[in-house]
Scaffold this motif. Structure first.
Motif, PDB file in Angstrom:
ATOM      1  N   THR A   1      39.583  -4.484 -28.115  1.00  0.00           N
ATOM      2  CA  THR A   1      39.169  -5.889 -28.018  1.00  0.00           C
ATOM      3  C   THR A   1      39.529  -6.670 -29.281  1.00  0.00           C
ATOM      4  O   THR A   1      39.669  -7.886 -29.243  1.00  0.00           O
ATOM      5  CB  THR A   1      37.648  -6.000 -27.801  1.00  0.00           C
ATOM      6  N   HIS A   2      39.651  -5.962 -30.415  1.00  0.00           N
ATOM      7  CA  HIS A   2      39.934  -6.603 -31.698  1.00  0.00           C
ATOM      8  C   HIS A   2      40.887  -5.723 -32.504  1.00  0.00           C
ATOM      9  O   HIS A   2      40.808  -4.496 -32.438  1.00  0.00           O
ATOM     10  CB  HIS A   2      38.658  -6.797 -32.526  1.00  0.00           C
ATOM     11  N   ILE A   3      41.749  -6.374 -33.273  1.00  0.00           N
ATOM     12  CA  ILE A   3      42.604  -5.638 -34.206  1.00  0.00           C
ATOM     13  C   ILE A   3      42.690  -6.425 -35.504  1.00  0.00           C
ATOM     14  O   ILE A   3      42.834  -7.656 -35.496  1.00  0.00           O
ATOM     15  CB  ILE A   3      44.002  -5.366 -33.609  1.00  0.00           C
ATOM     16  N   PHE A   4      42.535  -5.719 -36.621  1.00  0.00           N
ATOM     17  CA  PHE A   4      42.572  -6.321 -37.951  1.00  0.00           C
ATOM     18  C   PHE A   4      43.777  -5.746 -38.681  1.00  0.00           C
ATOM     19  O   PHE A   4      43.866  -4.537 -38.893  1.00  0.00           O
ATOM     20  CB  PHE A   4      41.279  -6.033 -38.707  1.00  0.00           C
ATOM     21  N   LEU A   5      44.706  -6.625 -39.049  1.00  0.00           N
ATOM     22  CA  LEU A   5      45.983  -6.201 -39.604  1.00  0.00           C
ATOM     23  C   LEU A   5      46.182  -6.750 -41.014  1.00  0.00           C
ATOM     24  O   LEU A   5      46.220  -7.971 -41.208  1.00  0.00           O
ATOM     25  CB  LEU A   5      47.122  -6.701 -38.708  1.00  0.00           C
ATOM     26  N   GLN A   6      46.302  -5.870 -41.996  1.00  0.00           N
ATOM     27  CA  GLN A   6      46.608  -6.318 -43.349  1.00  0.00           C
ATOM     28  C   GLN A   6      48.054  -6.822 -43.396  1.00  0.00           C
ATOM     29  O   GLN A   6      48.919  -6.290 -42.701  1.00  0.00           O
ATOM     30  CB  GLN A   6      46.367  -5.230 -44.384  1.00  0.00           C
TER      31      GLN A   6
ATOM     32  N   THR B   1      43.242 -10.562 -36.107  1.00  0.00           N
ATOM     33  CA  THR B   1      42.858 -11.133 -37.399  1.00  0.00           C
ATOM     34  C   THR B   1      43.790 -10.590 -38.476  1.00  0.00           C
ATOM     35  O   THR B   1      44.018  -9.383 -38.562  1.00  0.00           O
ATOM     36  CB  THR B   1      41.405 -10.774 -37.765  1.00  0.00           C
ATOM     37  N   ILE B   2      44.329 -11.486 -39.297  1.00  0.00           N
ATOM     38  CA  ILE B   2      45.202 -11.115 -40.409  1.00  0.00           C
ATOM     39  C   ILE B   2      44.364 -11.066 -41.685  1.00  0.00           C
ATOM     40  O   ILE B   2      43.615 -12.003 -41.987  1.00  0.00           O
ATOM     41  CB  ILE B   2      46.349 -12.125 -40.570  1.00  0.00           C
ATOM     42  N   VAL B   3      44.506  -9.976 -42.443  1.00  0.00           N
ATOM     43  CA  VAL B   3      43.693  -9.745 -43.638  1.00  0.00           C
ATOM     44  C   VAL B   3      44.597  -9.643 -44.866  1.00  0.00           C
ATOM     45  O   VAL B   3      45.619  -8.949 -44.837  1.00  0.00           O
ATOM     46  CB  VAL B   3      42.869  -8.451 -43.487  1.00  0.00           C
TER      47      VAL B   3
END
Length: 256
Positions: free
Chosen positions: A83-88, A115-117
């Motif tokens: 449902t969510h992915i956080f990508l540096q 989301t971009i981190v």
């Protein structure tokens, strides 16, 4: 390698077929320019780099497509879709590759929230999103962060439009939050596996861990749509490449 790179990381590369490695007195962008000039002077020079600019797009494009194969790995392991992915993001090629990989393998309505981190001191995608003019924006000066693998000041020309058109959120994290994420992975809750993840590698996880564990960030959790039913993907992109700093953060200063 750009200024601020640790000698131990350079030594790791030197050990690969006696490779010549130099740490410059320039930031990442200017080091890339120097390498470009060296390649142009060498009749046998080939530049293999995942950041792109006008006239240099083919090889970075291949690298982005290669990163997309990672999606096969985690979708195959999951019983339900994320449902969510956080990508540096540094120059953004990894994040762009994962986004394309998701879009090629999932229906539009199935895609996770992206989301971009980035480090709070080096956040060119965050800056570009803030400007909200559709253009990529460059950070000036010599930037510093222990997250050396994502210490990049300019979005790649091939990665930027992919991220711009697909990411919903952009976030930054401090060195302290990143360190806490590294330590949590190194000292997991009972029953969870230990993950050795370096400064850049732990960034996505560290950001999510702070969002989920900090009571003061309840509004952020709600805005991101995170709850007990969320299925979250983070990628650890780096192991223990700076043993001294890793030991200090994960073992000596371990808050867990």
């Amino acid at each position: 390698m750009p200024e601020g790179s640790k000698e131990i990381r350079a030594d790791h590369i030197r050990k690969i077929q006696n490779t010549e490695v130099e740490i410059t007195d320039k930031n990442y962008d200017n080091t890339v320019k120097e390498v470009k000039e060296l390649c142009e002077k060498d009749p046998n020079g080939i530049m293999i780099q995942d950041t792109a600019w006008e006239g240099y797009e083919k090889i970075p494009g291949w690298i982005i497509k290669g990163y997309g194969l990672i999606v096969d790995d985690f979708l195959h392991q999951m019983k339900e879709k994320p449902t969510h992915i956080f990508l540096q993001a540094g120059v953004g090629s990894l994040a762009a590759g994962i986004i394309l990989g998701l879009e090629e393998r999932m229906k539009p309505e199935e895609l996770p929230v992206i989301t971009i981190v980035e480090p709070e001191t080096v956040a060119c995608y965050y800056l570009s999103a803030q400007k909200a003019d559709g253009k990529r924006h460059h950070l000036e000066g010599l930037t510093k962060t222990m997250m050396a693998g994502i210490n990049c000041q300019t979005p790649s020309i091939t990665a930027w439009p992919i991220i711009r058109d697909s990411a919903k959120f952009y976030g930054t994290l401090s060195e302290d939050i990143d360190a806490e994420g590294m330590a949590r992975l190194g000292h997991p809750l009972e029953g969870d596996p230990k993950v050795v993840s370096g400064e850049s590698g732990a960034a996505g996880f560290a950001y999510v861990y702070e969002i989920l564990s900090n009571p003061a960030l309840a509004k952020d959790r709600a805005e991101l749509g995170l709850d007990q039913n969320s299925r979250i993907i983070v990628l650890s992109t780096e192991g223990n490449t700076d043993p001294d700093n890793y030991h200090k953060i994960v073992d000596e200063n371990n808050p867990f």
